[in-house]
Design an enzyme around this catalytic site. Structure first.
Site, short mmCIF file in Angstrom:
data_model
loop_
_atom_site.label_atom_id
_atom_site.label_comp_id
_atom_site.label_asym_id
_atom_site.label_seq_id
_atom_site.Cartn_x
_atom_site.Cartn_y
_atom_site.Cartn_z
N ARG A 51 -88.56 -29.78 18.80
CA ARG A 51 -88.49 -29.62 17.22
C ARG A 51 -87.56 -30.38 16.52
O ARG A 51 -87.96 -30.62 15.32
CB ARG A 51 -88.09 -28.07 17.31
CG ARG A 51 -89.22 -27.22 17.73
CD ARG A 51 -88.30 -25.69 17.80
NE ARG A 51 -87.29 -25.92 18.41
CZ ARG A 51 -86.61 -24.96 18.83
NH1 ARG A 51 -86.72 -23.62 18.23
NH2 ARG A 51 -85.62 -24.90 19.48
N LYS A 148 -90.28 -25.19 37.26
CA LYS A 148 -89.80 -23.61 37.72
C LYS A 148 -88.95 -23.18 36.54
O LYS A 148 -88.34 -24.04 35.80
CB LYS A 148 -89.04 -23.85 39.26
CG LYS A 148 -87.65 -24.45 39.19
CD LYS A 148 -87.00 -24.22 40.37
CE LYS A 148 -85.37 -23.78 40.12
NZ LYS A 148 -84.56 -23.74 41.34
N ASP A 177 -92.01 -28.53 42.47
CA ASP A 177 -91.00 -28.19 43.17
C ASP A 177 -90.12 -29.52 43.68
O ASP A 177 -90.89 -30.13 44.52
CB ASP A 177 -91.28 -27.35 44.39
CG ASP A 177 -90.02 -26.86 45.15
OD1 ASP A 177 -89.09 -27.63 45.24
OD2 ASP A 177 -90.26 -25.58 45.50
N HIS A 178 -88.87 -29.85 43.07
CA HIS A 178 -88.68 -31.21 43.51
C HIS A 178 -88.17 -31.26 44.94
O HIS A 178 -88.02 -32.65 45.24
CB HIS A 178 -87.50 -31.50 42.25
CG HIS A 178 -85.90 -30.87 42.56
ND1 HIS A 178 -85.62 -29.54 42.10
CD2 HIS A 178 -84.93 -31.12 43.42
CE1 HIS A 178 -84.61 -29.03 42.39
NE2 HIS A 178 -84.05 -29.84 43.21
N HIS A 240 -88.08 -23.13 46.91
CA HIS A 240 -87.65 -24.62 47.70
C HIS A 240 -87.51 -24.04 49.09
O HIS A 240 -88.19 -24.90 49.98
CB HIS A 240 -86.03 -24.87 47.31
CG HIS A 240 -86.02 -25.18 45.70
ND1 HIS A 240 -86.94 -25.97 45.24
CD2 HIS A 240 -85.14 -24.85 44.86
CE1 HIS A 240 -86.58 -26.04 43.76
NE2 HIS A 240 -85.28 -25.60 43.79
N LYS A 330 -74.55 -20.30 46.63
CA LYS A 330 -73.67 -21.23 46.24
C LYS A 330 -72.18 -21.06 46.39
O LYS A 330 -71.58 -19.95 46.96
CB LYS A 330 -73.72 -20.81 44.53
CG LYS A 330 -75.27 -21.32 44.03
CD LYS A 330 -75.33 -20.99 42.54
CE LYS A 330 -76.65 -21.31 42.24
NZ LYS A 330 -77.05 -22.94 42.18
#
Ligand code: NAP
Length: 481
Positions: A51, A148, A177-178, A240, A330
């Site tokens: 934009r 994703k 999905d990398h 993943h 994490k």
């Protein structure tokens, strides 16, 4: 050994969301790398769209800044940067509005590959798809790339699939999905199906169990608001880890072709047994040097997990009785992603009890230091009699194939080039995504119904103690992270 670069066909690639974080960090620097490697034909055209009202020169300045920020100086130079930037243009469009679309239509050429990268929030996918048709921009053979998260449960994924299907058929849709673009993930298929050595042993008769770990050192960072609505199950496991599980467990496809591979992956998801809650450990990282999960997401009442460990069973002939343990989190001890196949100990030992019993272990490392490591049993050197030890037959790609081969394209680079080539093998099909949600939905629904809090774990650890217990009670232990 230098990898062979095969140039792709000329293309027009429109990146919706070209001013966003993903475009800046991954897509545009990745395209520049492919350009430098000679994979991009001279008349390739990249059109940024968002934009923000700006001209192409302002967009080019942003792209240069992004490349300088996200690629090391050794991987860029002024001449190639200028030549790459000559491929770039910008158009201001609002996915929800009418302005800019006619201009975009004018920029597209009739006789080159046409691809549209939807690097925007999924809520805009429908509006983009509709306008690409309303303004006669997308051809019958156009490709669209979507990111994703693809839904947050089966119902929303189904609705997204239906929205896209209203304007594009499945052969035009590339769901990224990398993880599937990583070199080692593809090597997993090469190792399994390019060697006779492993496939005969790749089953419940010889494999004791499989571990799949995706551990991150980082916390949720600036993505706290998004992450807290999602959690490790939705953000990592459903996509993943599920993809890694499928590639590890699937039957050999008849050919290395998109639908043959994706059919086999889908069969694995459909064969997954429901998981009992006692086979799952959920965790949340506590404060250490850095803030806790609850502080990071600014939600002291959050019940979202930043860690998950679980034990799965695949109900088919190949895997009956061989558990698959998945773990992701994490703020863990280290950044490490790997698939580890633990083979059974030999059925009978000819050696004395003193010699010990060993089992072969095959590790497929995704990151860091992509490579494959097979532990084999040998005799401990020296005169101490027959004592068995295991030693690694280690193949680090960087060492085995030379530094150029270690400098393989990033997953995004490879996947974008696959889109231009029209190869969907490394992209998820709509039914796969829905089936994966179909498996995770009841697990998440049960957590929500119980309202239990995830267990706390120390930052820099391997997750809650209960994750280790999940393994110990089966007489096994996690690979070190
Ligand atoms: N960032 C990542 O690492 C990452 C990783 C995996 C998946 N993803 C997914 O990739 C997509 C993009 O993520 P992101 O992090 O790049 O988001 P972001 O930084 O918020 O960027 C969003 C982009 O969309 C544009 N945009 C917003 N509303 C628009 C509209 N109505 N019409 C046209 N363009 C519009 C924005 O530009 P304007 O404001 O100028 O319009 C901006 O370029 C999301 O689906 C995300 O879930 C991101």
């Amino acid at each position: 050994m230098v990898s062979r670069v095969i140039p792709v066909e000329p293309f027009d690639l429109v990146i919706f969301g070209a001013t966003g974080d993903l475009a800046r960090r991954k897509i545009l620097p990745g395209l520049y790398r492919r350009f430098c490697d000679g994979q991009m034909p001279p008349d390739a055209s990249i059109i940024g769209a968002a934009r923000t009202e700006q001209d192409s020169a302002a967009f080019v300045a942003q792209v240069v800044e992004a490349i300088e920020t996200f690629l090391p100086a050794t991987k860029r130079d002024q001449d190639s940067l200028a030549a790459f930037c000559a491929r770039l243009r910008y158009v201001a469009v609002d996915a929800m509005g009418e302005g800019g679309w006619a201009e975009l239509a004018q920029m597209m050429r009739p006789d080159v590959v046409q691809a549209f990268y939807f690097s925007v929030a999924p809520s805009l996918f429908g509006a983009l798809a509709e306008r690409l048709h309303h303004f006669n921009i997308a051809r019958q053979d156009a490709r669209i790339v979507v990111e994703k998260p693809f839904g947050r449960d089966r119902e929303t994924a189904r609705a997204l699939n239906a929205t896209l299907a209203a304007h594009f058929n499945e052969t035009q849709i590339y769901r990224i999905d990398h993880y599937l673009g990583k070199e080692t993930v593809q090597n997993l298929m090469a190792v399994r199906f390019g060697n006779t050595l492993f496939e005969p042993l790749w089953n419940a008769q010889y494999v004791d169990h499989v571990q799949i770990t995706v551990a991150e050192e980082v916390g949720v960072g600036g993505r706290g608001a998004y992450y807290d609505k999602s959690g490790a199950m939705r953000d990592m496991v459903q996509n993943h880890l599920m993809q890694l599980l499928c590639l590890t467990a699937m039957e050999p496809p008849a050919r290395f072709e998109p639908d043959a591979v994706r059919d086999e992956k889908l069969k694995v998801i459909r064969a997954l047994e429901p998981v009992a809650q006692k086979q799952i450990v959920r965790g949340q990282y506590q404060a250490g040097v850095k803030p806790s999960y609850l502080d990071d997401v600014e939600n002291p009442a959050s019940r979202t997990e930043s860690f998950i460990a679980m034990k799965l069973q695949i109900a088919n002939w190949r895997w009956n009785g061989t558990p698959f343990y998945l773990r992701t989190g994490k703020r863990m001890k280290a950044r490490k992603s790997e698939i580890v196949i633990h083979f059974k100990t030999p059925p009978h030992s000819i050696f004395d009890a003193d010699a010990g019993r060993r089992a072969n272990v095959l590790s497929i490392r995704l990151q860091p230091d992509e490579g494959i490591d097979l532990r084999v049993t040998i005799k401990e050197p020296g005169p101490g009699g027959m004592r068995l030890i295991d030693v690694p037959l280690d193949m680090s790609f960087a060492e085995a194939l030379g530094p150029e081969a270690a400098d393989v394209p990033d997953a995004y680079e490879r996947l974008i080039m696959d889109v231009i080539r029209g190869n969907q093998t490394l992209f998820m099909r709509g039914d796969e995504v829905e089936a994966a949600w179909g498996w995770t939905d009841p697990i998440i629904a049960a957590w929500e119904a119980q309202g239990t809090r995830p267990l706390p774990y120390a930052p820099g650890s391997t997750g809650p103690e209960e994750a280790a217990i999940l393994m110990h009670q089966d007489g096994r232990r996690w690979q070190d992270i």
